[in-house]
Design a protein around this motif. Structure first.
Motif, PDB file in Angstrom:
ATOM      1  N   GLY A 194       1.271  -1.871   0.030  1.00 14.83           N
ATOM      2  CA  GLY A 194       0.225   0.226   0.153  1.00 14.83           C
ATOM      3  C   GLY A 194       0.853   1.493   0.522  1.00 14.83           C
ATOM      4  O   GLY A 194       0.660   2.113   0.028  1.00 14.83           O
ATOM      5  N   ASP A 195       1.771   1.464   0.327  1.00 13.24           N
ATOM      6  CA  ASP A 195       2.471   2.473   0.275  1.00 13.24           C
ATOM      7  C   ASP A 195       3.424   2.206  -0.493  1.00 13.24           C
ATOM      8  O   ASP A 195       4.956   3.433  -0.470  1.00 13.24           O
ATOM      9  CB  ASP A 195       3.912   2.563   1.984  1.00 13.24           C
ATOM     10  CG  ASP A 195       4.988   1.251   1.842  1.00 13.24           C
ATOM     11  OD1 ASP A 195       4.634   0.559   0.974  1.00 13.24           O
ATOM     12  OD2 ASP A 195       5.792   1.563   2.615  1.00 13.24           O
ATOM     13  N   GLY A 196       3.309   2.518  -1.149  1.00 15.07           N
ATOM     14  CA  GLY A 196       4.150   2.019  -2.834  1.00 15.07           C
ATOM     15  C   GLY A 196       5.310   0.666  -2.670  1.00 15.07           C
ATOM     16  O   GLY A 196       6.438   0.758  -4.014  1.00 15.07           O
ATOM     17  N   SER A 197       5.793   0.339  -1.678  1.00 14.88           N
ATOM     18  CA  SER A 197       6.937  -0.346  -1.671  1.00 14.88           C
ATOM     19  C   SER A 197       6.833  -1.825  -2.185  1.00 14.88           C
ATOM     20  O   SER A 197       5.716  -1.864  -2.600  1.00 14.88           O
ATOM     21  CB  SER A 197       7.879  -0.768  -0.547  1.00 14.88           C
ATOM     22  OG  SER A 197       6.480  -1.698   0.650  1.00 14.88           O
ATOM     23  N   ILE A 198       7.696  -2.719  -2.578  1.00 16.76           N
ATOM     24  CA  ILE A 198       7.466  -4.353  -3.352  1.00 16.76           C
ATOM     25  C   ILE A 198       7.776  -5.092  -2.500  1.00 16.76           C
ATOM     26  O   ILE A 198       9.007  -4.885  -1.917  1.00 16.76           O
ATOM     27  CB  ILE A 198       7.570  -4.250  -4.544  1.00 16.76           C
ATOM     28  CG1 ILE A 198       7.702  -2.969  -5.458  1.00 16.76           C
ATOM     29  CG2 ILE A 198       7.742  -5.679  -5.122  1.00 16.76           C
ATOM     30  CD1 ILE A 198       7.758  -2.629  -6.711  1.00 16.76           C
ATOM     31  N   LEU A 199       7.203  -6.211  -2.141  1.00 17.79           N
ATOM     32  CA  LEU A 199       7.663  -7.368  -1.337  1.00 17.79           C
ATOM     33  C   LEU A 199       7.723  -8.696  -1.991  1.00 17.79           C
ATOM     34  O   LEU A 199       6.971  -8.640  -2.661  1.00 17.79           O
ATOM     35  CB  LEU A 199       6.337  -7.175  -0.076  1.00 17.79           C
ATOM     36  CG  LEU A 199       6.611  -8.880   0.441  1.00 17.79           C
ATOM     37  CD1 LEU A 199       7.690  -8.425   1.672  1.00 17.79           C
ATOM     38  CD2 LEU A 199       5.246  -8.658   1.907  1.00 17.79           C
ATOM     39  N   PHE A 200       8.898  -8.970  -1.706  1.00 14.16           N
ATOM     40  CA  PHE A 200       9.456 -10.242  -2.378  1.00 14.16           C
ATOM     41  C   PHE A 200       9.413 -11.434  -1.142  1.00 14.16           C
ATOM     42  O   PHE A 200       9.752 -11.679  -0.003  1.00 14.16           O
ATOM     43  CB  PHE A 200      11.283 -10.247  -2.617  1.00 14.16           C
ATOM     44  CG  PHE A 200      11.122  -9.255  -3.446  1.00 14.16           C
ATOM     45  CD1 PHE A 200      11.514  -9.710  -5.203  1.00 14.16           C
ATOM     46  CD2 PHE A 200      11.309  -7.781  -3.789  1.00 14.16           C
ATOM     47  CE1 PHE A 200      11.518  -8.519  -6.144  1.00 14.16           C
ATOM     48  CE2 PHE A 200      11.474  -6.235  -4.378  1.00 14.16           C
ATOM     49  CZ  PHE A 200      11.280  -7.024  -5.873  1.00 14.16           C
ATOM     50  N   ASP A 201       8.541 -12.399  -1.656  1.00 18.90           N
ATOM     51  CA  ASP A 201       7.967 -13.717  -0.588  1.00 18.90           C
ATOM     52  C   ASP A 201       9.262 -14.121  -0.060  1.00 18.90           C
ATOM     53  O   ASP A 201       9.316 -15.503   0.891  1.00 18.90           O
ATOM     54  CB  ASP A 201       6.848 -14.453  -1.115  1.00 18.90           C
ATOM     55  CG  ASP A 201       7.351 -15.170  -2.696  1.00 18.90           C
ATOM     56  OD1 ASP A 201       8.082 -15.567  -2.696  1.00 18.90           O
ATOM     57  OD2 ASP A 201       6.654 -15.985  -3.379  1.00 18.90           O
ATOM     58  N   GLY A 202       9.976 -14.379  -0.826  1.00 18.63           N
ATOM     59  CA  GLY A 202      11.846 -15.333  -0.511  1.00 18.63           C
ATOM     60  C   GLY A 202      11.294 -16.659  -1.283  1.00 18.63           C
ATOM     61  O   GLY A 202      12.836 -17.498  -0.529  1.00 18.63           O
ATOM     62  N   ILE A 203      10.962 -17.306  -1.605  1.00 17.64           N
ATOM     63  CA  ILE A 203      10.064 -18.291  -2.432  1.00 17.64           C
ATOM     64  C   ILE A 203       9.898 -18.285  -3.853  1.00 17.64           C
ATOM     65  O   ILE A 203      10.697 -19.411  -4.612  1.00 17.64           O
ATOM     66  CB  ILE A 203       8.346 -18.871  -1.928  1.00 17.64           C
ATOM     67  CG1 ILE A 203       8.418 -18.544  -0.391  1.00 17.64           C
ATOM     68  CG2 ILE A 203       8.529 -20.382  -2.353  1.00 17.64           C
ATOM     69  CD1 ILE A 203       7.258 -18.944  -0.180  1.00 17.64           C
ATOM     70  N   ALA A 204      10.076 -17.566  -5.018  1.00 20.87           N
ATOM     71  CA  ALA A 204      10.289 -17.929  -6.153  1.00 20.87           C
ATOM     72  C   ALA A 204       9.870 -15.680  -6.597  1.00 20.87           C
ATOM     73  O   ALA A 204       9.852 -15.785  -7.974  1.00 20.87           O
ATOM     74  CB  ALA A 204       8.938 -17.866  -6.748  1.00 20.87           C
ATOM     75  N   HIS A 205       9.730 -14.952  -5.677  1.00 21.40           N
ATOM     76  CA  HIS A 205       9.680 -14.174  -6.207  1.00 21.40           C
ATOM     77  C   HIS A 205      10.601 -13.636  -7.325  1.00 21.40           C
ATOM     78  O   HIS A 205      12.151 -13.596  -5.798  1.00 21.40           O
ATOM     79  CB  HIS A 205       9.015 -13.119  -5.796  1.00 21.40           C
ATOM     80  CG  HIS A 205       7.168 -13.230  -5.137  1.00 21.40           C
ATOM     81  ND1 HIS A 205       6.985 -12.348  -4.157  1.00 21.40           N
ATOM     82  CD2 HIS A 205       6.376 -13.698  -5.257  1.00 21.40           C
ATOM     83  CE1 HIS A 205       5.379 -12.670  -4.218  1.00 21.40           C
ATOM     84  NE2 HIS A 205       5.309 -14.216  -5.209  1.00 21.40           N
ATOM     85  N   PHE A 206      11.238 -12.835  -7.951  1.00 23.80           N
ATOM     86  CA  PHE A 206      11.978 -11.570  -8.066  1.00 23.80           C
ATOM     87  C   PHE A 206      11.784 -11.208  -9.266  1.00 23.80           C
ATOM     88  O   PHE A 206      10.895 -10.866 -10.478  1.00 23.80           O
ATOM     89  CB  PHE A 206      13.672 -12.538  -8.310  1.00 23.80           C
ATOM     90  CG  PHE A 206      13.325 -13.221  -9.866  1.00 23.80           C
ATOM     91  CD1 PHE A 206      14.000 -13.191 -11.176  1.00 23.80           C
ATOM     92  CD2 PHE A 206      12.374 -14.513  -9.967  1.00 23.80           C
ATOM     93  CE1 PHE A 206      13.945 -14.019 -11.932  1.00 23.80           C
ATOM     94  CE2 PHE A 206      12.184 -15.317 -10.896  1.00 23.80           C
ATOM     95  CZ  PHE A 206      13.370 -14.533 -11.859  1.00 23.80           C
ATOM     96  N   LEU A 207      12.410  -9.863  -9.605  1.00 21.04           N
ATOM     97  CA  LEU A 207      12.686  -8.910 -11.394  1.00 21.04           C
ATOM     98  C   LEU A 207      14.251  -8.997 -11.503  1.00 21.04           C
ATOM     99  O   LEU A 207      14.703  -8.991 -11.081  1.00 21.04           O
ATOM    100  CB  LEU A 207      12.613  -7.389 -10.667  1.00 21.04           C
ATOM    101  CG  LEU A 207      10.243  -7.263 -10.234  1.00 21.04           C
ATOM    102  CD1 LEU A 207      10.411  -6.384  -9.505  1.00 21.04           C
ATOM    103  CD2 LEU A 207       9.410  -7.562 -10.598  1.00 21.04           C
ATOM    104  N   LYS A 208      13.981  -8.620 -13.007  1.00 16.16           N
ATOM    105  CA  LYS A 208      15.444  -8.568 -13.766  1.00 16.16           C
ATOM    106  C   LYS A 208      14.799  -7.838 -14.775  1.00 16.16           C
ATOM    107  O   LYS A 208      14.053  -8.246 -15.686  1.00 16.16           O
ATOM    108  CB  LYS A 208      14.993 -10.388 -14.089  1.00 16.16           C
ATOM    109  CG  LYS A 208      16.806 -10.425 -14.137  1.00 16.16           C
ATOM    110  CD  LYS A 208      16.927 -11.949 -15.252  1.00 16.16           C
ATOM    111  CE  LYS A 208      18.604 -12.227 -15.726  1.00 16.16           C
ATOM    112  NZ  LYS A 208      19.023 -12.222 -14.147  1.00 16.16           N
ATOM    113  N   ALA A 209      15.865  -7.074 -14.874  1.00 14.03           N
ATOM    114  CA  ALA A 209      16.085  -6.004 -15.947  1.00 14.03           C
ATOM    115  C   ALA A 209      16.617  -7.057 -17.403  1.00 14.03           C
ATOM    116  O   ALA A 209      17.457  -7.864 -17.031  1.00 14.03           O
ATOM    117  CB  ALA A 209      17.174  -4.992 -15.813  1.00 14.03           C
TER     118      ALA A 209
END
Length: 236
Positions: free
Chosen positions: A81-96
């Motif tokens: 809700g505050d515009g931050s991004i939460l990674f779950d430690g299981i499968a989440h990632f972002l890549k350029a």
């Protein structure tokens, strides 16, 4: 046009006031970052975020088009809700997509550790272990690695901090907030070649982290320059 006031962040026109930062024109006011720092990648809290199942793209505000992306729904981190991004430690990632990103490399992350598991990553380059920050040794310690290890610093769980990293062979460092940096030889892997957030460059070792902003520079930032960036991030 012009923007005025606290927190201005328009990358196409001058910004004035506390917290104003730009990559392509002059900035004014306390905590401003010198315009000619020219980041290779700059992803900002609550700005340029596209969601699908989760976050499918976090737009690069530097003007270089090095957006952090994730096409697979199961791997998309969660927008908060505050515009931050939460990674779950299981499968989440972002890549350029791969881009030119070579030593000296300076990276800043405003984020926090939700949980801690030795070996899990905050970020890496385009491929495995070419410029990574990972949880290591004992909770809540962090180090950097690009062939050799430099660290460790301790960022308490569930506590936001600014972590500054310089990867530059024997002149590398990792720093928490305004604390004294830990220096050493992080290795001579010369080219991160991009950025992976929330996992290794090999899409493994997922970190359970929450990130507000990340900046990446193909430049060696000295103590004074790092202080300017840290001060800006601490005022977000």
């Amino acid at each position: 046009m012009k923007k005025y006031g606290i927190g201005g962040n328009n990358v196409n026109c001058p910004v004035y006031g506390v917290g104003g930062v730009l990559s392509s024109c002059k900035t004014y006011g306390n905590n401003s970052v010198i315009a000619d720092l020219s980041p290779k990648l700059w992803c900002r809290q609550g700005v340029g975020i596209t969601t699908d199942t989760g976050v499918s793209q976090w737009d690069d505000q530097s003007g270089n088009g090095n957006h952090l992306k994730q096409a697979t729904g199961a791997n998309q981190p969660a927008l908060q809700g505050d515009g931050s991004i939460l990674f779950d430690g299981i499968a989440h990632f972002l890549k350029a997509d791969a881009f030119t990103f070579v030593q000296p490399e300076t990276i800043y992350v405003l984020g926090k550790q939700i949980t801690w598991t030795s070996g899990d990553r905050w970020f890496d380059g385009n491929t495995l272990n070419v410029g990574t920050m990972q949880q290591i040794t004992a909770t809540p310690e962090l180090r950097i690695f690009a062939g050799n290890s430099v660290g460790n610093i301790s960022l308490a769980l569930d506590t936001y901090g600014v972590v500054s990293v310089v990867i530059n062979s024997t002149s590398s460092l990792i720093q928490l907030n305004n604390n004294s940096p830990v220096t050493g030889d992080a290795g001579s892997v010369a080219n991160m070649g991009g950025l992976t957030l929330g996992a290794s460059g090999g899409s493994t070792d997922f970190g359970n982290i929450q990130v507000k902003e990340i900046l990446a520079y193909s430049d060696l930032h000295d103590d004074a320059t790092r202080q300017k960036v840290i001060s800006f991030l601490q005022n977000i």
